[in-house]
Write an enzyme that holds these catalytic residues in place. Structure first.
Site, PDB file in Angstrom:
ATOM      1  N   ALA A 114       6.520  17.637  27.156  1.00 58.47           N
ATOM      2  CA  ALA A 114       7.139  18.271  28.321  1.00 58.47           C
ATOM      3  C   ALA A 114       8.196  17.385  28.983  1.00 58.47           C
ATOM      4  CB  ALA A 114       6.050  18.630  29.331  1.00 58.47           C
ATOM      5  N   ASN A 182      -0.360  13.671  29.805  1.00 55.73           N
ATOM      6  CA  ASN A 182       0.041  13.359  28.422  1.00 55.73           C
ATOM      7  C   ASN A 182       1.467  12.830  28.387  1.00 55.73           C
ATOM      8  OD1 ASN A 182      -2.157  14.260  26.467  1.00 55.73           O
ATOM      9  ND2 ASN A 182      -2.034  15.966  27.899  1.00 55.73           N
ATOM     10  N   HIS A 212       8.676  16.238  36.074  1.00 51.42           N
ATOM     11  CA  HIS A 212       8.478  14.866  35.614  1.00 51.42           C
ATOM     12  C   HIS A 212       9.772  14.088  35.803  1.00 51.42           C
ATOM     13  CE1 HIS A 212       4.813  16.438  33.870  1.00 51.42           C
ATOM     14  NE2 HIS A 212       5.526  17.326  33.191  1.00 51.42           N
TER      15      HIS A 212
HETATM   16  N1  LIG Z   1       2.356  16.051  25.525  1.00 53.30           N
HETATM   17  C1  LIG Z   1       2.621  16.943  26.472  1.00 53.30           C
HETATM   18  O1  LIG Z   1       3.697  16.933  27.063  1.00 53.30           O
HETATM   19  C2  LIG Z   1       1.595  17.986  26.824  1.00 53.30           C
HETATM   20  C3  LIG Z   1       1.953  19.001  27.723  1.00 53.30           C
HETATM   21  C4  LIG Z   1       1.027  19.962  28.027  1.00 53.30           C
HETATM   22  C5  LIG Z   1      -0.271  19.909  27.475  1.00 53.30           C
HETATM   23  N2  LIG Z   1      -0.591  18.887  26.638  1.00 53.30           N
HETATM   24  C6  LIG Z   1      -1.934  18.801  26.010  1.00 53.30           C
HETATM   25  O2  LIG Z   1      -1.955  19.684  24.907  1.00 53.30           O
HETATM   26  C7  LIG Z   1      -3.315  20.071  24.651  1.00 53.30           C
HETATM   27  C8  LIG Z   1      -3.369  21.598  24.474  1.00 53.30           C
HETATM   28  O3  LIG Z   1      -2.942  22.219  25.685  1.00 53.30           O
HETATM   29  P1  LIG Z   1      -3.081  23.795  25.892  1.00 53.30           P
HETATM   30  O4  LIG Z   1      -2.424  24.111  27.184  1.00 53.30           O
HETATM   31  O5  LIG Z   1      -2.662  24.520  24.670  1.00 53.30           O
HETATM   32  O6  LIG Z   1      -4.687  23.924  26.056  1.00 53.30           O
HETATM   33  P2  LIG Z   1      -5.553  25.259  26.027  1.00 53.30           P
HETATM   34  O7  LIG Z   1      -6.773  24.970  26.823  1.00 53.30           O
HETATM   35  O8  LIG Z   1      -4.723  26.443  26.387  1.00 53.30           O
HETATM   36  O9  LIG Z   1      -5.965  25.405  24.472  1.00 53.30           O
HETATM   37  C9  LIG Z   1      -6.927  24.586  23.845  1.00 53.30           C
HETATM   38  C10 LIG Z   1      -7.506  25.368  22.664  1.00 53.30           C
HETATM   39  O10 LIG Z   1      -8.416  24.501  21.966  1.00 53.30           O
HETATM   40  C11 LIG Z   1      -9.554  25.275  21.592  1.00 53.30           C
HETATM   41  N3  LIG Z   1     -10.692  24.369  21.428  1.00 53.30           N
HETATM   42  C12 LIG Z   1     -11.391  23.712  22.381  1.00 53.30           C
HETATM   43  N4  LIG Z   1     -12.372  22.973  21.828  1.00 53.30           N
HETATM   44  C13 LIG Z   1     -12.282  23.163  20.486  1.00 53.30           C
HETATM   45  C14 LIG Z   1     -13.040  22.693  19.369  1.00 53.30           C
HETATM   46  N5  LIG Z   1     -14.070  21.855  19.518  1.00 53.30           N
HETATM   47  N6  LIG Z   1     -12.680  23.107  18.136  1.00 53.30           N
HETATM   48  C15 LIG Z   1     -11.646  23.961  17.954  1.00 53.30           C
HETATM   49  N7  LIG Z   1     -10.898  24.457  18.987  1.00 53.30           N
HETATM   50  C16 LIG Z   1     -11.226  24.059  20.232  1.00 53.30           C
HETATM   51  C17 LIG Z   1      -9.742  26.257  22.741  1.00 53.30           C
HETATM   52  O11 LIG Z   1     -10.516  27.388  22.315  1.00 53.30           O
HETATM   53  C18 LIG Z   1      -8.291  26.617  23.073  1.00 53.30           C
HETATM   54  O12 LIG Z   1      -7.840  27.726  22.307  1.00 53.30           O
HETATM   55  C19 LIG Z   1      -4.129  19.548  25.827  1.00 53.30           C
HETATM   56  O13 LIG Z   1      -4.768  18.331  25.477  1.00 53.30           O
HETATM   57  C20 LIG Z   1      -3.077  19.269  26.890  1.00 53.30           C
HETATM   58  O14 LIG Z   1      -3.501  18.288  27.797  1.00 53.30           O
HETATM   59  C21 LIG Z   1       0.331  17.939  26.278  1.00 53.30           C
END
Ligand SMILES: NC(=O)c1ccc[n+]([C@@H]2O[C@H](COP(=O)([O-])OP(=O)(O)OC[C@H]3O[C@@H](n4cnc5c(N)ncnc54)[C@H](O)[C@@H]3O)[C@@H](O)[C@H]2O)c1
Length: 260
Positions: A114, A182, A212
């Site tokens: 992001a 993150n 950010h």
């Molecule tokens: N790097 C960045 O800039 C940035 C920005 C936003 C979010 N993120 C990170 O990206 C990740 C995903 O974010 P999101 O918004 O898509 O989250 P989200 O909660 O919308 O999706 C997570 C998915 O993982 C699945 N899940 C959970 N536990 C599981 C398991 N044990 N096995 C299989 N599937 C499982 C859930 O069912 C869900 O569909 C998070 O860790 C978030 O913090 C990073």
């Protein structure tokens, strides 16, 4: 030479769905073969365990809650496969993932997510970076459930104006807000590391989205970037730009002219 790689997505929530949609529409040189999620997502490919996904794929895209990431990293790296990882905090919170990567022929790639400007920050490493700071501002609901908010008993509904909630290193920020910073973890990995990268987390009830602001100083350069993202409609903690950054990373393999 067959350049096509088999690819799968672990976690099909807000960000993973963006990647799955793009892969289903088709990205050159990728064969979308599977997903792994607790739910049964409908992207026209089978839902598998982490182990089966890693076995089937050449590259796995991670879009999971940070605490689940070590299990996926183990299954993927043990099989010498590549991992495209959006949950950069997991690399700070679970250092064993770095050890797994060192022993594996597979690699971990962390996309810009992001934020912006990591290309210039990586370049500035060669001149030496003196300081790196990131101030993240989110609507209070975007910080809900974070360990720090619970430990400090902060009532997010009581916040009336822009309020500094936390200040510390990127490592401390990852421990305090594993699902929210993150971007700070990614900045620290591109620059001067998790202990020296400074992080502020602000809660602003009037913020329209997740913002950010980064300042990095070193050599003869000062890099400032500011990104304002609307929250993802299906997860206000995340920004859709992070999902697009995963797709852009995948597309760069097939583009004939690549800006990196
Ligand atoms: N790097 C960045 O800039 C940035 C920005 C936003 C979010 N993120 C990170 O990206 C990740 C995903 O974010 P999101 O918004 O898509 O989250 P989200 O909660 O919308 O999706 C997570 C998915 O993982 C699945 N899940 C959970 N536990 C599981 C398991 N044990 N096995 C299989 N599937 C499982 C859930 O069912 C869900 O569909 C998070 O860790 C978030 O913090 C990073």
């Amino acid at each position: 030479m067959n350049r096509t790689k088999k690819i799968g997505v672990a976690g099909c929530g807000a960000l993973g769905s963006i990647v799955c949609d793009a892969l289903r529409d088709g990205i050159e040189y990728y064969d979308f073969v599977g997903v792994s999620d607790l739910d049964e997502p409908d992207f026209g490919v089978p839902n598998m365990s982490f182990g089966d996904l890693a076995e089937t794929c050449d590259i796995v895209v991670e879009c999971l809650p940070p605490k689940v990431v070590p299990a996926l990293a183990k299954e993927t790296l043990e099989r010498d496969k590549d991992l495209l990882m959006i949950s950069a905090c997991a690399l700070l919170l679970s250092p064993e993932i770095n050890d797994m990567a060192k022993k594996s022929a597979g690699r971990i790639m962390v996309p810009s997510g992001a934020i912006a400007g990591l290309d210039a920050i990586s370049a500035l490493n060669f001149a030496g970076i003196d300081s790196a700071t990131i101030a993240t501002t989110k609507p209070p609901r975007g910080l809900k459930g974070a360990p720090y908010i619970k430990q400090k008993n902060i009532d997010l509904d009581e916040i009336k104006g822009n309020t500094l909630i936390f200040r510390g290193s990127a490592l401390e920020a990852a421990q305090a807000f594993p699902a929210n910073v993150n971007v700070a973890a990614t900045l620290s990995l591109a620059g001067i590391g998790p202990e020296r990268t400074q992080v502020e987390v602000w809660a602003d009830p009037n913020a329209q989205g997740n913002c950010h602001d980064i300042t990095v100083k070193g050599g003869s350069s000062t890099i400032k970037t500011s990104v304002a993202n609307a929250p993802d409609p299906s997860n206000p903690k995340s920004s859709m730009l992070a999902g697009y950054s995963l797709v852009a990373t995948l597309k760069k393999r097939s583009d004939k002219i690549v800006v990196i």
